[in-house]
Design an enzyme around this catalytic site. Sequence first.
Site, PDB file in Angstrom:
ATOM      1  N   SER A  33     -21.627  -2.405  -4.423  1.00 56.59           N
ATOM      2  CA  SER A  33     -21.560  -1.559  -3.229  1.00 56.59           C
ATOM      3  C   SER A  33     -21.035  -2.390  -2.070  1.00 56.59           C
ATOM      4  CB  SER A  33     -22.945  -1.000  -2.899  1.00 56.59           C
ATOM      5  OG  SER A  33     -23.489  -0.298  -4.007  1.00 56.59           O
ATOM      6  N   LEU A  63      -6.122  -4.438  -5.481  1.00 62.03           N
ATOM      7  CA  LEU A  63      -7.209  -3.651  -4.908  1.00 62.03           C
ATOM      8  C   LEU A  63      -6.882  -2.161  -4.870  1.00 62.03           C
ATOM      9  CD1 LEU A  63      -7.956  -5.892  -1.776  1.00 62.03           C
ATOM     10  CD2 LEU A  63      -9.050  -6.013  -4.026  1.00 62.03           C
ATOM     11  N   ASP A  85       0.858  -1.191   0.000  1.00 58.27           N
ATOM     12  CA  ASP A  85       0.000   0.000   0.000  1.00 58.27           C
ATOM     13  C   ASP A  85       0.889   1.235   0.000  1.00 58.27           C
ATOM     14  OD1 ASP A  85      -2.166   1.980   0.718  1.00 58.27           O
ATOM     15  OD2 ASP A  85      -3.304   0.121   1.022  1.00 58.27           O
ATOM     16  N   SER A 138     -15.021  -2.481 -11.388  1.00 55.83           N
ATOM     17  CA  SER A 138     -16.173  -1.790 -10.819  1.00 55.83           C
ATOM     18  C   SER A 138     -17.392  -1.884 -11.714  1.00 55.83           C
ATOM     19  CB  SER A 138     -15.832  -0.309 -10.612  1.00 55.83           C
ATOM     20  OG  SER A 138     -16.969   0.426 -10.215  1.00 55.83           O
ATOM     21  N   ASN A 139     -18.550  -1.832 -11.088  1.00 54.90           N
ATOM     22  CA  ASN A 139     -19.801  -1.734 -11.840  1.00 54.90           C
ATOM     23  C   ASN A 139     -19.838  -0.476 -12.692  1.00 54.90           C
ATOM     24  OD1 ASN A 139     -21.760   0.446 -10.368  1.00 54.90           O
ATOM     25  ND2 ASN A 139     -20.444  -0.522  -8.860  1.00 54.90           N
ATOM     26  N   LYS A 156     -11.369   1.836 -15.240  1.00 58.60           N
ATOM     27  CA  LYS A 156     -11.637   0.413 -15.005  1.00 58.60           C
ATOM     28  C   LYS A 156     -11.780  -0.348 -16.327  1.00 58.60           C
ATOM     29  CE  LYS A 156     -11.705   0.546 -10.496  1.00 58.60           C
ATOM     30  NZ  LYS A 156     -10.630  -0.094  -9.697  1.00 58.60           N
ATOM     31  N   TYR A 203     -13.465   7.574 -13.770  1.00 58.92           N
ATOM     32  CA  TYR A 203     -13.185   6.410 -12.922  1.00 58.92           C
ATOM     33  C   TYR A 203     -13.584   5.128 -13.658  1.00 58.92           C
ATOM     34  CZ  TYR A 203     -13.951   3.098  -9.043  1.00 58.92           C
ATOM     35  OH  TYR A 203     -13.943   2.004  -8.219  1.00 58.92           O
ATOM     36  N   ARG A 207     -31.026   1.718  -3.942  1.00 57.04           N
ATOM     37  CA  ARG A 207     -30.156   1.184  -4.997  1.00 57.04           C
ATOM     38  C   ARG A 207     -29.284   0.069  -4.469  1.00 57.04           C
ATOM     39  NH1 ARG A 207     -24.769   2.153  -6.590  1.00 57.04           N
ATOM     40  NH2 ARG A 207     -24.407   1.607  -8.792  1.00 57.04           N
ATOM     41  N   GLY A 230      -6.072   1.710  -5.834  1.00 56.28           N
ATOM     42  CA  GLY A 230      -6.609   2.647  -6.812  1.00 56.28           C
ATOM     43  C   GLY A 230      -7.492   3.672  -6.132  1.00 56.28           C
TER      44      GLY A 230
END
Length: 269
Positions: free
Chosen positions: A167, A69, A31, A109-110, A142, A138, A176, A71
Site C-alpha cells: 500500500s 511503473l 507516460d 503487486s502484492n 502481474k 489485475y 490492513r 499500468g
Amino acid sequence: MKVLVTGAAGSIGRVVCPALTAAGHTVVGLDRVPQPDGEDGAWYTLDCTDADAVAAVFDAESFDAVLHLAGHPGEASLPDSLSSHVVTTAALLDAMHEHGVPRFVYASSNHAVGRTPRRDLPGDLVRVETRPRPDTFYGVGKVAAEALMSLYADRYGLDAVACRIGSFLERPETVRQLATWLSHDDCVRMVEAALTTPAPGFAVLYGISANTRAWWDLAPGRALGYDPQDDAEAFAGSVPPGPDDEEQGAHVGGPFATAAFVRPALDRT
C-alpha cells in the site's frame, strides 16, 4: 545510471523520479500524458502497448536500466489487464534486448499472491516462494508479467527485479495497511536497491516498509540491498478499526480478494 521510467507521471513516478535525480541518476520520463508542469528532463508521451513507439525511444536514447511503473492500477477485464501489464512489459523487454539494456525493475503487486489465506501462512509471512495466487485479473496480469521477466532473464541474461508493492501511501489509513504500508521514502530505497544490486538475475521482493505487523517476508529484499526504515506502527494510534477489517484481513490481497471484485474475465456486449 541513466534510467527510463515509465508511468513517470503516476503516483509512484512523481515520488521516485525526483529522488533518483537527486541521487545522481539521469531520469528520462515516459507516460501516456504530457510532462507535468514544473518537471525537468527528457520526456516521451506514448503508450507502452505501442511496441514501435517504445522501440523508437530506445533508438533515440541509450539507457542503463528501465523502471516500469506504467499500468492501470485497478481491476479491468482480462484482455485489458494483460495488455496493460504484460504487453507493455513485453514491448520494453524486447527493446531492451535489442539495445543491450541490462536491468529491468518492475512495479509488480502484492495482488500476485492476494488470494493467499492469512491463516495458512507459515510463520505468519508470505514468502517469495509462495505459489502465485492472484486475487483479480489485475493480479493475473502481474503474475504473467513476472513470468515474462523470468523468461527474458533466462533466455537473454537480463537482470529483472519484480517489486511486489503493498500500500503505497503517505501514511496508512486502515488496519490492513498497518501491515501492507510502503512509505514514500522506503519506496525510493526499494527502487534504488533494485536498480543497483549486483547481478540479481530474476528476483522478487516485497515492497513494504519495516512494519511491525508485516504480512510479507522482507528478507529477500534485504538480500538485494533494500533496507526499509519506516514502520506503519508509528501511525497505529490514529488508525481506527473499520467494519471491513475482518473481511479485508482474511486474505493478503485485502479488498481485492473479496466478492466485490468478482467479475467475468471478458466484457461482453
